[in-house]
Each structure stands twice: as structure tokens, then as C-alpha cells.
Enzyme design. Structure first.
Site, PDB file in Angstrom:
ATOM      1  N   ASN A  48      28.048 -14.865 -16.231  1.00 42.27           N
ATOM      2  CA  ASN A  48      27.646 -13.411 -15.665  1.00 42.27           C
ATOM      3  C   ASN A  48      28.784 -12.865 -15.364  1.00 42.27           C
ATOM      4  O   ASN A  48      28.907 -11.831 -14.577  1.00 42.27           O
ATOM      5  CB  ASN A  48      26.530 -13.590 -14.428  1.00 42.27           C
ATOM      6  CG  ASN A  48      25.539 -14.463 -14.890  1.00 42.27           C
ATOM      7  OD1 ASN A  48      24.876 -13.805 -15.884  1.00 42.27           O
ATOM      8  ND2 ASN A  48      24.866 -15.400 -14.149  1.00 42.27           N
ATOM      9  N   HIS A 134      13.169 -12.296  -9.987  1.00 45.33           N
ATOM     10  CA  HIS A 134      14.131 -13.593  -9.706  1.00 45.33           C
ATOM     11  C   HIS A 134      13.408 -14.596  -8.744  1.00 45.33           C
ATOM     12  O   HIS A 134      12.894 -13.987  -7.872  1.00 45.33           O
ATOM     13  CB  HIS A 134      15.548 -13.111  -9.446  1.00 45.33           C
ATOM     14  CG  HIS A 134      16.383 -14.342  -9.334  1.00 45.33           C
ATOM     15  ND1 HIS A 134      16.566 -15.197  -8.273  1.00 45.33           N
ATOM     16  CD2 HIS A 134      17.422 -14.737 -10.360  1.00 45.33           C
ATOM     17  CE1 HIS A 134      17.447 -16.162  -8.693  1.00 45.33           C
ATOM     18  NE2 HIS A 134      17.953 -15.662  -9.923  1.00 45.33           N
ATOM     19  N   GLU A 178      13.712  -5.696  -9.841  1.00 45.44           N
ATOM     20  CA  GLU A 178      15.019  -5.859 -10.365  1.00 45.44           C
ATOM     21  C   GLU A 178      15.629  -4.700 -11.075  1.00 45.44           C
ATOM     22  O   GLU A 178      14.816  -3.934 -11.897  1.00 45.44           O
ATOM     23  CB  GLU A 178      15.660  -7.150 -11.356  1.00 45.44           C
ATOM     24  CG  GLU A 178      15.149  -8.422 -10.453  1.00 45.44           C
ATOM     25  CD  GLU A 178      15.519  -9.714 -11.462  1.00 45.44           C
ATOM     26  OE1 GLU A 178      16.488  -9.490 -12.423  1.00 45.44           O
ATOM     27  OE2 GLU A 178      14.809 -10.616 -11.159  1.00 45.44           O
ATOM     28  N   LYS A 242      28.381 -11.927  -9.937  1.00 41.04           N
ATOM     29  CA  LYS A 242      28.281 -11.749 -11.301  1.00 41.04           C
ATOM     30  C   LYS A 242      29.351 -10.807 -11.863  1.00 41.04           C
ATOM     31  O   LYS A 242      30.345 -11.220 -12.096  1.00 41.04           O
ATOM     32  CB  LYS A 242      26.737 -11.244 -11.891  1.00 41.04           C
ATOM     33  CG  LYS A 242      25.830 -12.363 -11.423  1.00 41.04           C
ATOM     34  CD  LYS A 242      24.455 -12.144 -11.554  1.00 41.04           C
ATOM     35  CE  LYS A 242      23.906 -13.500 -11.119  1.00 41.04           C
ATOM     36  NZ  LYS A 242      22.512 -13.536 -10.876  1.00 41.04           N
TER      37      LYS A 242
HETATM   38  C1  LIG Z   1      21.805 -14.402  -9.956  1.00 42.26           C
HETATM   39  C2  LIG Z   1      20.662 -13.511  -9.341  1.00 42.26           C
HETATM   40  C3  LIG Z   1      20.607 -14.000  -7.735  1.00 42.26           C
HETATM   41  C4  LIG Z   1      21.203 -14.867  -6.938  1.00 42.26           C
HETATM   42  O1  LIG Z   1      22.648 -14.568  -6.730  1.00 42.26           O
HETATM   43  P1  LIG Z   1      23.771 -15.484  -6.248  1.00 42.26           P
HETATM   44  O2  LIG Z   1      24.516 -14.670  -5.712  1.00 42.26           O
HETATM   45  O3  LIG Z   1      23.961 -16.319  -7.618  1.00 42.26           O
HETATM   46  O4  LIG Z   1      23.005 -16.307  -5.386  1.00 42.26           O
HETATM   47  C5  LIG Z   1      19.474 -12.992  -7.238  1.00 42.26           C
HETATM   48  N1  LIG Z   1      19.083 -12.176  -7.787  1.00 42.26           N
HETATM   49  C6  LIG Z   1      18.791 -11.947  -8.976  1.00 42.26           C
HETATM   50  C7  LIG Z   1      18.148 -11.061  -9.888  1.00 42.26           C
HETATM   51  C8  LIG Z   1      19.770 -12.644  -9.823  1.00 42.26           C
HETATM   52  O5  LIG Z   1      19.989 -12.429 -11.287  1.00 42.26           O
END
Ligand SMILES: *Cc1c(COP(=O)(O)O)cnc(C)c1O
Length: 406
Positions: A48, A134, A178, A242
């Protein structure tokens, strides 16, 4: 050693394996475009790190300087002595990027959602959450004790009906979605959701994990990309892990909401602050991200190039799903791509709904044109993919509830 415990784990693993649902940790060294595993180097469409910032020289230098100045760990919760000097700069950079009054950094995106949702919602309240949101959004809702209603993916009309029905009995309401969906690469209609939420006095929470740094002016994410005033999405959650290549999560919101987190969000209060190097590196990554529009445009452009070549729907950001359906098929496709020297992850339930196993192709500014051509050639020449591609993309996906399928 408890015999019943070992037997429980063994039975569970065997059952999962029989359904091609067992998962394995594979050791390797990876970055935005490559993965070294078992003595081989693969071109990977898996991370990511959309902008290739995790190992950017300026980001590394900022992290190294903080490591040298302040050591490895934060040594305590942010509320005790773990709130190092770089936090203030990082939080104001985040608030500035998102156009909100304030921001609050958590240990991860997962921690952010697990902290924010229960800090605001309780048993007298209702949370309406998109079916494909998520896992940590679902867990946050569950942890809050609020009534949780799952609405069909991106179905604003269904949400309107469910909200109208549930809202009168609830003290507060929250709509959770999201900006860019992590496994589907499509976008929520934030303008419609904001209208609806405002009409019912519901609080809109948008997790922008896959949009921040990738879409919108300045990489500000999906609210800005939709042309909305930032106040229309009052809870903007995201991750530093990410496109920003670091680690940590955040909430951007009004001053009072952020202040409430410091007193109420359990994952902020009862967990150690981030390592100083991570905080400083993330702060620098935001600056690099904002300064380089070509870097931000590239992963989306590559995702669209591949989608067009394979006649898949145009992705909204840098995630391209290749739907294959059943678990065994997607594992076979993953292994065939390995033979081409390509590492593309296979996503199976419960990460995605039953019957919608897929390859999840993610693109980075670090990929070369040759990398992308190799991927197009390998996917395009795969007889099985050619066969399965036209079949009902995401049939069943719009209404399934991933969380209950464990
Ligand atoms: C990856 C992700 C998370 C988690 O984030 P981290 O910082 O890796 O814990 C939360 N929400 C969504 C939509 C994600 O894709």
C-alpha cells in the site's frame, strides 16, 4: 499445555485448510515494487506504499534524525510521557491537509477506528456501516455497543430507508464508510452520504486509508476529491501506513471532537505512543507527498492503464480487483503469476465476502512501465482469467455481510 486447546486449534486449522482459507505468513523483504522471498525477487503489486515514500531519502533522513535524537520507543502512552515533540507538527500537518480544525494521531488506523467509534457511540445509538467497510470499522462499531446496521455496499437509497427507520429510536446516529474501498477500489458517493447524514443529524465517518495521498487536490483524499467542504465529513479517519509509507492512524475533526478523544479514546489512552522516528518520518512524508503531484497521479494512472487493457471497470484510485470467485481459483492464479515473477496477493473470505475471492492488484509510483506491461501480459495471457473475467463482477457482493462469515 492444555490438550483441549491444542486440539481446538488443530481442528480449526484443518477445517480452514479444507476450504482453502488457511493463511500463512511468508517471510520476505518487500518495498513498493518488489518482494524478495525464498531466494527470488518478484515484482510485487501488493503493498500500500502507493507513492513509494516508505524508503524516500528525505523521509528516511527525518526518521533517522529523530531516532538518533530520541531513541527507539516512545516509552509510554501519549498521556504520560510518550507525546514527543514531533506529534504537534504531524497533527497540524494532517489538519492542514484535510482542512479540519484539529487532528489526533493514534497508534494505527486500526487503533483509530477502535478508539474513535466507541468514544462517540454507545448502547442508545445506531451505527449504519457499509457492507464492505474494513474489519476495524466493524470491530469499532461492535465495541461501542451501539445497534449496528449493515447497509448494502454503496447503496445510498437503501441507506436512506434504513436510516429513516432507525433514527427516531436512537439518541445519536453515525454513518460509516470508506472513501476508497480497500478490496474493491471503488469510491463512496460522499456528496450523497453527506446530504443524507445531515438530513438525519447523523455523524458521517469516512475512513480514507486508500485515498489520502492518492486522490484529491494536494492528495487530501476523497472529501476534497468530491469537492466537499471538509466540515461536511465531520469524522475523517485515515492511516499513515499506506500512501504516507509510515505507521500510525489519525482522526481529523473539529477541535472539541479531537479534545474528547484525548480523554475518551481508549486506544489512544491505554497504548504506547508511536516511535519518534515514525512520527517524524510521517510528517516529512506529508510534505513530500504534497510537493509532488506527478508522484500522486502515477499509481492511479497505472491502475487505469491495466484496467483498460484487461477490460475491467475503471478504478477510482490505485487498487484494482481482479474477480475470480472461488478460493482455489484465486490461489491458482496467484501461483501462476509467481511463475511469471509477479507477486499479486489473493484475497479470500473473510477479508472479502464469500464467493468473491479476487486478486488485489495495488499500484505504486515506484512501478516502472515495464513492470506494468509484464503484469498486463501475464494477466492477459492467462486462459483462466480470460474465461472468468466477464462473469458477474461482484454478483452478491453488494449485499453480503463479511463480518458474520467467520
Ligand atoms: C489498512 C486499513 C486500516 C488499518 O490501518 P493500519 O494503519 O494499517 O492499522 C483501516 N481502515 C482501512 C479502510 C484500511 O484499508
Amino acid at each position: 499445555m492444555s490438550a483441549s486447546l491444542r486440539a481446538f486449534a488443530e481442528t480449526k486449522l484443518r477445517a480452514l485448510e479444507a476450504r482453502d482459507l488457511r493463511r500463512w505468513l511468508r517471510f520476505g523483504v518487500g518495498d513498493a515494487r518488489a518482494f524478495q522471498h525464498d531466494g527470488r525477487t518478484f515484482v510485487a503489486f501488493a503493498s500500500n506504499d502507493y507513492l513509494g515514500l516508505a524508503d524516500h531519502p528525505e523521509v528516511r533522513a527525518a526518521a533517522r534524525a529523530a531516532l538518533d535524537a530520541r531513541g527507539l520507543g516512545a516509552t509510554a502512552s501519549r498521556l504520560v510521557v510518550g507525546n514527543g515533540p514531533d506529534y504537534a507538527a504531524l497533527e497540524s500537518a494532517l489538519a492542514d491537509l484535510k482542512g479540519t480544525e484539529a487532528a489526533c494521531v493514534f497508534g494505527s488506523g486500526y487503533h483509530a477506528n477502535l478508539g474513535v467509534i466507541p468514544a462517540l457511540m454507545g448502547p442508545d445509538d445506531v451505527i449504519l456501516v457499509d457492507a464492505l467497510a474494513h474489519a476495524c470499522l466493524r470491530s469499532g462499531a461492535k465495541l461501542s455497543g451501539a445497534r449496528t446496521i449493515v447497509f448494502p455496499h454503496n447503496d445510498v437509497d437503501a441507506l436512506a430507508r434504513l436510516l429513516a427507520e432507525a433514527r427516531p429510536q436512537a439518541r445519536h446516529a453515525m454513518v460509516v464508510t470508506e472513501g476508497i474501498f480497500s478490496m474493491d477500489g471503488d469510491a463512496a458517493d460522499l456528496a450523497a452520504l453527506a446530504d443524507l447524514a445531515e438530513g438525519h443529524d447523523a455523524w458521517l465517518l469516512v475512513d480514507d486509508a486508500h485515498a489520502t495521498g492518492v486522490i484529491g487536490p494536494d492528495g487530501a483524499g476523497s472529501t476534497a476529491a468530491a469537492g466537499l467542504d471538509p466540515t461536511r465529513v465531520p469524522l475523517q479517519v485515515g492511516t499513515l501506513s499506506k500512501a504516507l509509507g509510515a505507521y500510525g492512524g489519525f482522526l481529523c475533526a473539529a477541535r472539541e471532537v479531537v479534545d474528547l478523544m484525548v480523554t475518551r479514546a481508549r486506544t489512544l489512552i491505554y497504548s504506547t505512543g508511536l516511535p519518534p522516528s515514525t512520527v517524524a518520518g510521517a510528517h516529512r512524508a506529508i510534505a513530500v507527498m504534497r510537493a509532488e503531484p506527478e508522484r500522486r497521479a502515477r499509481p492511479v494512472e497505472l491502475a487505469r492503464r491495466v484496467a483498460e487493457s484487461l477490460r475491467l471497470p475503471r478504478p477510482a484510485a490505485a487498487v484494482l480487483p481482479v474477480p475470480l470467485g472461488d478460493n482455489a481459483t484465486v490461489l491458482r492464479a496467484h501461483h501462476r503469476l509467481l511463475e511469471h515473477g509477479l507477486w499479486v496477493p489473493a484475497m479470500r473470505p473473510p477479508t472479502v465476502p464469500e464467493g468473491t475471492a479476487r486478486l488485489r492488484v495495488s499500484f505504486s509510483a515506484a512501478h516502472t512501465d515495464e513492470d506494468v506491461q509484464r503484469l498486463i501480459d501475464a494477466l492477459g495471457s492467462d486462459p483462466h482469467l480470460a474465461e472468468t473475467r466477464p462473469t458477474g463482477l461482484w454478483a452478491g457482493c453488494r449485499t453480503t455481510d463479511t463480518e458474520t462469515r467467520r
